[in-house]
Design a protein around this motif. Structure first.
Motif, PDB file in Angstrom:
ATOM      1  N   GLU A  23       0.855  -1.177   0.000  1.00  0.00           N
ATOM      2  CA  GLU A  23       0.000   0.000   0.000  1.00  0.00           C
ATOM      3  C   GLU A  23       0.896   1.233   0.000  1.00  0.00           C
ATOM      4  OE1 GLU A  23      -3.282   2.126   2.855  1.00  0.00           O
ATOM      5  OE2 GLU A  23      -3.035  -0.041   3.002  1.00  0.00           O
ATOM      6  N   GLU A  24       0.844   1.981  -1.087  1.00  0.00           N
ATOM      7  CA  GLU A  24       1.678   3.183  -1.199  1.00  0.00           C
ATOM      8  C   GLU A  24       1.097   4.315  -0.371  1.00  0.00           C
ATOM      9  OE1 GLU A  24       3.239   4.487  -5.043  1.00  0.00           O
ATOM     10  OE2 GLU A  24       2.311   2.694  -5.898  1.00  0.00           O
ATOM     11  N   ARG A  25       1.968   5.221   0.035  1.00  0.00           N
ATOM     12  CA  ARG A  25       1.515   6.424   0.734  1.00  0.00           C
ATOM     13  C   ARG A  25       0.830   7.333  -0.275  1.00  0.00           C
ATOM     14  NH1 ARG A  25       3.288   6.512   5.766  1.00  0.00           N
ATOM     15  NH2 ARG A  25       5.164   5.355   6.263  1.00  0.00           N
ATOM     16  N   LYS A  26      -0.236   7.973   0.152  1.00  0.00           N
ATOM     17  CA  LYS A  26      -0.955   8.917  -0.708  1.00  0.00           C
ATOM     18  C   LYS A  26      -0.633  10.327  -0.238  1.00  0.00           C
ATOM     19  CE  LYS A  26      -4.645   5.628  -1.558  1.00  0.00           C
ATOM     20  NZ  LYS A  26      -4.048   4.542  -0.821  1.00  0.00           N
ATOM     21  N   PRO A  27      -0.146  11.173  -1.122  1.00  0.00           N
ATOM     22  CA  PRO A  27       0.214  12.528  -0.695  1.00  0.00           C
ATOM     23  C   PRO A  27      -1.011  13.402  -0.480  1.00  0.00           C
ATOM     24  CG  PRO A  27       0.541  12.298  -3.047  1.00  0.00           C
ATOM     25  CD  PRO A  27       0.152  10.938  -2.534  1.00  0.00           C
ATOM     26  N   VAL A  28      -0.939  14.236   0.571  1.00  0.00           N
ATOM     27  CA  VAL A  28      -1.966  15.252   0.784  1.00  0.00           C
ATOM     28  C   VAL A  28      -1.369  16.638   0.603  1.00  0.00           C
ATOM     29  CG1 VAL A  28      -3.401  13.839   2.310  1.00  0.00           C
ATOM     30  CG2 VAL A  28      -1.642  15.289   3.286  1.00  0.00           C
ATOM     31  N   ALA A  29      -0.028  16.724   0.605  1.00  0.00           N
ATOM     32  CA  ALA A  29       0.662  18.004   0.412  1.00  0.00           C
ATOM     33  C   ALA A  29       2.065  17.732  -0.111  1.00  0.00           C
ATOM     34  CB  ALA A  29       0.731  18.788   1.718  1.00  0.00           C
ATOM     35  N   VAL A  30       2.679  18.788  -0.634  1.00  0.00           N
ATOM     36  CA  VAL A  30       4.052  18.729  -1.141  1.00  0.00           C
ATOM     37  C   VAL A  30       4.821  19.865  -0.490  1.00  0.00           C
ATOM     38  CG1 VAL A  30       5.492  18.949  -3.208  1.00  0.00           C
ATOM     39  CG2 VAL A  30       3.318  17.771  -3.351  1.00  0.00           C
ATOM     40  N   ASN A  47      -0.340  11.287   7.732  1.00  0.00           N
ATOM     41  CA  ASN A  47       0.274  11.140   9.053  1.00  0.00           C
ATOM     42  C   ASN A  47       1.468  12.070   9.251  1.00  0.00           C
ATOM     43  OD1 ASN A  47      -1.504   9.009   9.824  1.00  0.00           O
ATOM     44  ND2 ASN A  47      -0.297   7.641   8.545  1.00  0.00           N
ATOM     45  N   GLY A  48       1.772  12.910   8.264  1.00  0.00           N
ATOM     46  CA  GLY A  48       2.887  13.834   8.377  1.00  0.00           C
ATOM     47  C   GLY A  48       4.225  13.236   8.002  1.00  0.00           C
ATOM     48  N   VAL A  49       4.230  12.092   7.337  1.00  0.00           N
ATOM     49  CA  VAL A  49       5.466  11.433   6.920  1.00  0.00           C
ATOM     50  C   VAL A  49       5.929  12.020   5.597  1.00  0.00           C
ATOM     51  CG1 VAL A  49       6.529   9.226   6.263  1.00  0.00           C
ATOM     52  CG2 VAL A  49       4.858   9.308   8.121  1.00  0.00           C
ATOM     53  N   ARG A  86       1.375  19.072  12.562  1.00  0.00           N
ATOM     54  CA  ARG A  86       0.507  17.959  12.164  1.00  0.00           C
ATOM     55  C   ARG A  86      -0.975  18.334  12.114  1.00  0.00           C
ATOM     56  NH1 ARG A  86       3.802  13.677  15.336  1.00  0.00           N
ATOM     57  NH2 ARG A  86       5.690  13.734  14.087  1.00  0.00           N
ATOM     58  N   PRO A  87      -1.475  19.245  12.996  1.00  0.00           N
ATOM     59  CA  PRO A  87      -2.873  19.666  12.820  1.00  0.00           C
ATOM     60  C   PRO A  87      -3.127  20.325  11.456  1.00  0.00           C
ATOM     61  CG  PRO A  87      -2.115  20.255  15.010  1.00  0.00           C
ATOM     62  CD  PRO A  87      -0.920  19.755  14.253  1.00  0.00           C
ATOM     63  N   LEU A 133      -3.583  36.460   4.471  1.00  0.00           N
ATOM     64  CA  LEU A 133      -3.095  36.047   5.783  1.00  0.00           C
ATOM     65  C   LEU A 133      -4.252  35.509   6.599  1.00  0.00           C
ATOM     66  CD1 LEU A 133      -0.788  39.070   6.665  1.00  0.00           C
ATOM     67  CD2 LEU A 133      -0.109  36.836   5.795  1.00  0.00           C
ATOM     68  N   THR A 134      -4.040  34.388   7.251  1.00  0.00           N
ATOM     69  CA  THR A 134      -5.076  33.787   8.074  1.00  0.00           C
ATOM     70  C   THR A 134      -4.436  33.125   9.288  1.00  0.00           C
ATOM     71  OG1 THR A 134      -6.964  32.267   8.063  1.00  0.00           O
ATOM     72  CG2 THR A 134      -5.068  31.638   6.732  1.00  0.00           C
ATOM     73  N   ASP A 135      -5.258  32.760  10.243  1.00  0.00           N
ATOM     74  CA  ASP A 135      -4.715  32.084  11.411  1.00  0.00           C
ATOM     75  C   ASP A 135      -4.526  30.599  11.091  1.00  0.00           C
ATOM     76  OD1 ASP A 135      -7.312  31.301  11.323  1.00  0.00           O
ATOM     77  OD2 ASP A 135      -7.869  32.051  13.275  1.00  0.00           O
ATOM     78  N   ARG A 136      -4.341  29.790  12.099  1.00  0.00           N
ATOM     79  CA  ARG A 136      -4.044  28.375  11.895  1.00  0.00           C
ATOM     80  C   ARG A 136      -5.251  27.550  11.501  1.00  0.00           C
ATOM     81  NH1 ARG A 136      -0.770  26.448  17.015  1.00  0.00           N
ATOM     82  NH2 ARG A 136      -2.715  25.330  17.122  1.00  0.00           N
ATOM     83  N   ALA A 137      -6.454  28.102  11.603  1.00  0.00           N
ATOM     84  CA  ALA A 137      -7.672  27.352  11.295  1.00  0.00           C
ATOM     85  C   ALA A 137      -7.885  27.331   9.787  1.00  0.00           C
ATOM     86  CB  ALA A 137      -8.863  27.969  11.995  1.00  0.00           C
ATOM     87  N   LEU A 138      -7.503  26.238   9.165  1.00  0.00           N
ATOM     88  CA  LEU A 138      -7.705  26.065   7.735  1.00  0.00           C
ATOM     89  C   LEU A 138      -8.835  25.053   7.568  1.00  0.00           C
ATOM     90  CD1 LEU A 138      -6.578  26.831   4.938  1.00  0.00           C
ATOM     91  CD2 LEU A 138      -5.149  24.809   5.071  1.00  0.00           C
TER      92      LEU A 138
END
Length: 175
Positions: A23-30, A47-49, A86-87, A133-138
């Motif tokens: 099972e390959e890792r699926k990217p959510v970000a780059v 998972n932040g890997v 990680r959040p 510009l925004t706070d941490r709540a995405l």
């Protein structure tokens, strides 16, 4: 030990078969990481890997946002991003799972560290030259609000270079 593999299952079926499921890792970000003086693109899973990715897989889709500004001092394949970020990856994962493709309209998510250990975000829209510009709540509501504010700013036609959505109100900075 391969960073791009999330899970491996080996099953022996008698008398003479072995089944291997990868099972390959699926990217959510780059993100971009400097390694030995060379910049390379690394993908981030839910998972932040961090793991190396195929650039053609990244460029074929605009659903995976670029996250810049993550403090990665050294790089080893399979390492995780620092825990306080990680959040952000969790929020990106939740938005990616929505049927709407919000990240198609965002060119980059910049992490802006603050002096006392926290961080804020700067979103760079792909269709506008205005930084947001925004706070941490995405989340979905924040992205909808950003799109509405950018539409209003573009209709007014002012020389706005930056829109600030932090602190519950909208303010802007001219060029």
């Amino acid at each position: 030990s391969e960073a791009g593999i999330e899970h491996v299952a080996v099953e022996k079926r008698f008398p003479d078969k072995i089944l291997i499921n990868l099972e390959e890792r699926k990217p959510v970000a780059v993100t971009l990481v400097v390694e030995n003086g060379k910049t390379s693109a690394m993908q981030i899973d839910k998972n932040g890997v961090l793991f190396p990715g195929r650039m053609n897989a990244i460029s074929d889709t605009n659903e995976v946002p670029i996250v810049s500004g993550l403090p990665v001092e050294y790089m080893s394949k399979g390492m995780r991003i620092p825990s306080k970020y990680r959040p952000l990856i969790d929020q990106i994962t939740k938005i990616s799972d929505l049927p709407q493709k919000y990240f198609a309209s965002i060119s980059e998510i910049c992490v802006l560290p603050k002096e006392y250990g926290n961080y804020e975000l700067a979103l760079i829209p792909s269709q506008s030259k205005v930084k947001v510009l925004t706070d941490r709540a995405l989340n979905e509501d924040a992205l909808k609000y950003m799109m509405i504010v950018l539409d209003v700013v573009n209709q007014i036609g002012t020389d706005v270079s930056e829109v600030d959505l932090r602190y519950g109100s909208v303010s802007y900075r001219k060029k």
